[in-house]
Design a protein around this motif. Sequence first.
Motif, PDB file in Angstrom:
ATOM      1  N   SER A 332      27.066  74.701  60.260  1.00  0.00           N
ATOM      2  CA  SER A 332      27.988  74.800  61.403  1.00  0.00           C
ATOM      3  C   SER A 332      29.293  74.042  61.213  1.00  0.00           C
ATOM      4  CB  SER A 332      27.327  74.334  62.711  1.00  0.00           C
ATOM      5  OG  SER A 332      27.287  72.907  62.802  1.00  0.00           O
ATOM      6  N   ALA A 333      29.464  73.311  60.112  1.00  0.00           N
ATOM      7  CA  ALA A 333      30.669  72.510  59.918  1.00  0.00           C
ATOM      8  C   ALA A 333      31.904  73.397  59.827  1.00  0.00           C
ATOM      9  CB  ALA A 333      30.546  71.662  58.657  1.00  0.00           C
ATOM     10  N   ILE A 334      33.011  72.910  60.404  1.00  0.00           N
ATOM     11  CA  ILE A 334      34.269  73.642  60.409  1.00  0.00           C
ATOM     12  C   ILE A 334      35.293  72.888  59.567  1.00  0.00           C
ATOM     13  CG2 ILE A 334      36.130  74.591  61.838  1.00  0.00           C
ATOM     14  CD1 ILE A 334      34.204  74.701  64.169  1.00  0.00           C
ATOM     15  N   GLY A 335      36.027  73.633  58.756  1.00  0.00           N
ATOM     16  CA  GLY A 335      37.110  73.055  57.975  1.00  0.00           C
ATOM     17  C   GLY A 335      38.442  73.639  58.393  1.00  0.00           C
ATOM     18  N   LYS A 336      39.501  72.945  58.010  1.00  0.00           N
ATOM     19  CA  LYS A 336      40.869  73.442  58.219  1.00  0.00           C
ATOM     20  C   LYS A 336      41.633  73.213  56.924  1.00  0.00           C
ATOM     21  CE  LYS A 336      44.385  71.197  59.481  1.00  0.00           C
ATOM     22  NZ  LYS A 336      45.360  71.706  58.457  1.00  0.00           N
ATOM     23  N   VAL A 337      41.968  74.289  56.251  1.00  0.00           N
ATOM     24  CA  VAL A 337      42.667  74.209  54.974  1.00  0.00           C
ATOM     25  C   VAL A 337      43.920  75.064  55.064  1.00  0.00           C
ATOM     26  CG1 VAL A 337      42.519  74.595  52.493  1.00  0.00           C
ATOM     27  CG2 VAL A 337      40.499  73.836  53.756  1.00  0.00           C
ATOM     28  N   GLY A 338      45.068  74.414  54.949  1.00  0.00           N
ATOM     29  CA  GLY A 338      46.304  75.151  55.111  1.00  0.00           C
ATOM     30  C   GLY A 338      46.384  75.764  56.493  1.00  0.00           C
ATOM     31  N   ASP A 339      46.600  77.066  56.533  1.00  0.00           N
ATOM     32  CA  ASP A 339      46.694  77.777  57.815  1.00  0.00           C
ATOM     33  C   ASP A 339      45.389  78.474  58.177  1.00  0.00           C
ATOM     34  OD1 ASP A 339      49.323  77.009  58.168  1.00  0.00           O
ATOM     35  OD2 ASP A 339      50.114  78.754  57.097  1.00  0.00           O
ATOM     36  N   LEU A 340      44.281  77.968  57.654  1.00  0.00           N
ATOM     37  CA  LEU A 340      42.989  78.597  57.901  1.00  0.00           C
ATOM     38  C   LEU A 340      42.026  77.641  58.593  1.00  0.00           C
ATOM     39  CD1 LEU A 340      42.289  80.152  54.369  1.00  0.00           C
ATOM     40  CD2 LEU A 340      43.266  81.332  56.335  1.00  0.00           C
ATOM     41  N   TYR A 341      41.192  78.187  59.469  1.00  0.00           N
ATOM     42  CA  TYR A 341      39.995  77.512  59.934  1.00  0.00           C
ATOM     43  C   TYR A 341      38.810  78.285  59.368  1.00  0.00           C
ATOM     44  CZ  TYR A 341      42.801  75.048  63.448  1.00  0.00           C
ATOM     45  OH  TYR A 341      43.736  74.268  64.079  1.00  0.00           O
ATOM     46  N   ALA A 342      37.790  77.569  58.902  1.00  0.00           N
ATOM     47  CA  ALA A 342      36.625  78.228  58.308  1.00  0.00           C
ATOM     48  C   ALA A 342      35.364  77.495  58.727  1.00  0.00           C
ATOM     49  CB  ALA A 342      36.739  78.240  56.787  1.00  0.00           C
ATOM     50  N   ALA A 370      52.276  82.668  62.424  1.00  0.00           N
ATOM     51  CA  ALA A 370      53.388  81.749  62.694  1.00  0.00           C
ATOM     52  C   ALA A 370      53.386  81.336  64.162  1.00  0.00           C
ATOM     53  CB  ALA A 370      54.709  82.409  62.309  1.00  0.00           C
ATOM     54  N   GLU A 371      53.053  82.272  65.045  1.00  0.00           N
ATOM     55  CA  GLU A 371      52.993  81.962  66.471  1.00  0.00           C
ATOM     56  C   GLU A 371      51.867  80.971  66.765  1.00  0.00           C
ATOM     57  OE1 GLU A 371      54.230  82.433  70.565  1.00  0.00           O
ATOM     58  OE2 GLU A 371      55.152  82.982  68.654  1.00  0.00           O
ATOM     59  N   ASP A 372      50.730  81.146  66.088  1.00  0.00           N
ATOM     60  CA  ASP A 372      49.622  80.205  66.240  1.00  0.00           C
ATOM     61  C   ASP A 372      50.051  78.794  65.827  1.00  0.00           C
ATOM     62  OD1 ASP A 372      47.797  82.137  67.101  1.00  0.00           O
ATOM     63  OD2 ASP A 372      47.109  82.565  65.065  1.00  0.00           O
ATOM     64  N   ARG A 373      50.727  78.693  64.700  1.00  0.00           N
ATOM     65  CA  ARG A 373      51.146  77.381  64.204  1.00  0.00           C
ATOM     66  C   ARG A 373      52.104  76.708  65.175  1.00  0.00           C
ATOM     67  NH1 ARG A 373      51.575  80.402  59.410  1.00  0.00           N
ATOM     68  NH2 ARG A 373      53.847  80.317  59.476  1.00  0.00           N
ATOM     69  N   LEU A 374      53.034  77.474  65.708  1.00  0.00           N
ATOM     70  CA  LEU A 374      53.983  76.941  66.680  1.00  0.00           C
ATOM     71  C   LEU A 374      53.248  76.426  67.910  1.00  0.00           C
ATOM     72  CD1 LEU A 374      56.725  76.499  68.050  1.00  0.00           C
ATOM     73  CD2 LEU A 374      56.806  78.972  68.520  1.00  0.00           C
ATOM     74  N   ARG A 375      52.374  77.244  68.451  1.00  0.00           N
ATOM     75  CA  ARG A 375      51.673  76.845  69.675  1.00  0.00           C
ATOM     76  C   ARG A 375      50.685  75.710  69.402  1.00  0.00           C
ATOM     77  NH1 ARG A 375      52.115  80.358  74.141  1.00  0.00           N
ATOM     78  NH2 ARG A 375      53.534  82.097  73.719  1.00  0.00           N
ATOM     79  N   ARG A 376      50.062  75.713  68.218  1.00  0.00           N
ATOM     80  CA  ARG A 376      49.188  74.591  67.873  1.00  0.00           C
ATOM     81  C   ARG A 376      49.976  73.288  67.862  1.00  0.00           C
ATOM     82  NH1 ARG A 376      46.279  74.410  62.069  1.00  0.00           N
ATOM     83  NH2 ARG A 376      48.458  74.205  61.425  1.00  0.00           N
ATOM     84  N   GLY A 377      51.178  73.314  67.296  1.00  0.00           N
ATOM     85  CA  GLY A 377      51.998  72.112  67.267  1.00  0.00           C
ATOM     86  C   GLY A 377      52.354  71.623  68.650  1.00  0.00           C
ATOM     87  N   ILE A 378      52.684  72.540  69.535  1.00  0.00           N
ATOM     88  CA  ILE A 378      53.035  72.176  70.915  1.00  0.00           C
ATOM     89  C   ILE A 378      51.830  71.569  71.630  1.00  0.00           C
ATOM     90  CG2 ILE A 378      53.631  73.149  73.176  1.00  0.00           C
ATOM     91  CD1 ILE A 378      55.354  75.219  71.621  1.00  0.00           C
ATOM     92  N   ILE A 379      50.695  72.246  71.535  1.00  0.00           N
ATOM     93  CA  ILE A 379      49.487  71.773  72.216  1.00  0.00           C
ATOM     94  C   ILE A 379      49.057  70.416  71.676  1.00  0.00           C
ATOM     95  CG2 ILE A 379      46.997  72.227  72.430  1.00  0.00           C
ATOM     96  CD1 ILE A 379      47.754  75.226  72.721  1.00  0.00           C
ATOM     97  N   TYR A 397      61.054  75.755  63.649  1.00  0.00           N
ATOM     98  CA  TYR A 397      60.656  77.158  63.760  1.00  0.00           C
ATOM     99  C   TYR A 397      61.821  78.112  64.011  1.00  0.00           C
ATOM    100  CZ  TYR A 397      55.847  75.516  63.886  1.00  0.00           C
ATOM    101  OH  TYR A 397      54.630  74.944  63.560  1.00  0.00           O
ATOM    102  N   GLY A 398      63.036  77.586  64.133  1.00  0.00           N
ATOM    103  CA  GLY A 398      64.194  78.449  64.314  1.00  0.00           C
ATOM    104  C   GLY A 398      64.191  79.194  65.631  1.00  0.00           C
ATOM    105  N   ILE A 399      63.758  78.542  66.679  1.00  0.00           N
ATOM    106  CA  ILE A 399      63.698  79.160  67.997  1.00  0.00           C
ATOM    107  C   ILE A 399      64.597  78.399  68.971  1.00  0.00           C
ATOM    108  CG2 ILE A 399      61.323  79.955  67.685  1.00  0.00           C
ATOM    109  CD1 ILE A 399      60.480  77.560  69.523  1.00  0.00           C
ATOM    110  N   ARG A 400      64.846  79.010  70.108  1.00  0.00           N
ATOM    111  CA  ARG A 400      65.417  78.286  71.250  1.00  0.00           C
ATOM    112  C   ARG A 400      64.278  78.123  72.240  1.00  0.00           C
ATOM    113  NH1 ARG A 400      68.092  78.932  76.157  1.00  0.00           N
ATOM    114  NH2 ARG A 400      69.676  77.319  76.535  1.00  0.00           N
ATOM    115  N   PHE A 401      63.805  76.889  72.403  1.00  0.00           N
ATOM    116  CA  PHE A 401      62.558  76.635  73.125  1.00  0.00           C
ATOM    117  C   PHE A 401      62.596  77.218  74.534  1.00  0.00           C
ATOM    118  CE2 PHE A 401      59.111  74.474  75.164  1.00  0.00           C
ATOM    119  CZ  PHE A 401      58.193  74.199  74.151  1.00  0.00           C
ATOM    120  N   ALA A 402      63.687  76.996  75.246  1.00  0.00           N
ATOM    121  CA  ALA A 402      63.766  77.433  76.643  1.00  0.00           C
ATOM    122  C   ALA A 402      63.677  78.942  76.769  1.00  0.00           C
ATOM    123  CB  ALA A 402      65.058  76.930  77.274  1.00  0.00           C
TER     124      ALA A 402
END
Length: 461
Positions: A332-342, A370-379, A397-402
């Motif tokens: 059941s162990a979970i890893g996080k490598v780069g942009d992956l969860y396994a 890319a959207e996941d990474r952005l939202r993960r960073g915010i959360i 991320y090259g966005i305008r947050f507002a």
Amino acid sequence: MSDADLIFRPDLIAKYGTNGPRYTSYPTALQFRDDFDLAQYRRAASDPGAEETDLSLYFHIPFCDTVCFYCGCNKVITKNRGRAKPYLKQLIHEVELQAKLFNTNRPVSQLHWGGGTPTFLSPEEMSTLMAATREHFRLLPNDEGEYSIEIDPREASPATIAHLRGLGFNRMSLGVQDFDPVVQRAVNRIQPLELTVDCMNAARANGFESISVDLIYGLPHQTVASFRRTLETILLLAPDRLSVFGYAHLPQLFKMQRQMDANTLPTPDTRLALLQLVIEQLTEAGYVYIGMDHFALPTDELAIAQKQGTLHRNFQGYSTRADCDLIGFGASAIGKVGDLYAQNAKDLPGYGAAINDERLAIVRGVKLSAEDRLRRGIITQLMCNLELRFDVFEAQYGIRFATAFASELERLRAFEEDGLVACSTNRIDVLPAGRMFVRNIAMVFDQYLGTQRSERFSRTV
């Protein structure tokens, strides 16, 4: 007005009390896919771009001698200590298989044994597992790493604690839950105070850097008076950190919870009073309310990291270490490598069959967009450091947050009106009262909540 008065807002608990993720990952495990491509994991593990990233190792030891009725962990209840032997052999082989994928010159700045009860293993078995880990990965010397283990005081003598320190562990978390004997009998966890005291004294005598204690409110037969006694007792023992979880009664998911009489659970009003008691007692005793259900002394590295804006979050909860690549070992162990969860197979037969067949035991996972990474960073930033600067994410991320999060910022207005957050043109700050509701605040930025079954999550408050 005290800190507790600023934090505890009973008028808002009914409004915001709902089910939601704890965000030890984003996306959460409910988004993991069974058709996960294992080749992606191999590529991420060997990615030269990760050379500067430290490693974190998590080992899941699922065995427990007795069952605690409240528990929802992935565990195996057995009094047969021999069951650990084949599992230990498989763990060590998994270490070998995973080590072949990574540049093992990368330092292991974080290591954690969880469970279950890791001290179900004998001292010799613990030594064998740690020796194999050192053989294949670069563990750090002289307490430079954050090496922690979960301890059941019923399973760990002072000699065991000394042995663990000798293996390199320098942090521990102790399961206590409640000192009241009536509550202990109701949840099938008989743990005399003396066992906990002996464990903590041994940890201090052997130089453990941080001691954390887990408590649970909302258990059968708990009253404000009884839990006050538990809190007063634990404060005399002065752990560095406290995690005080609200019990989630989900008998439809966890069969063992059916062993408890639901009629003996605290009423909603009593549960609310218990939460208020926790916040008042701990903040008045000088603990910093980190957020959710975590408290730490001002001198503890968790509180220091949050003050400096460097706190992180992973599958072990809050962490002071940077965003490491995490390798999960065991069922059941979970890893996080780069942009992956396994995630590995949850059942011992499935896990063991894969390892015995010279295969990784990973059966599900997800690749972040890319959207996941952005939202993960915010959360993560909101959950850990209680503030969010728009310019940081705009630059990265090259966005305008507002513009990108106009609807989310609009939804935050209700939180702002309730005194939980302060929003300006360039940042969001979680206010003291918002620490209790930080999961709710983070949920505003979760794009998957509408598609996830909320009953799989615990209550946010």
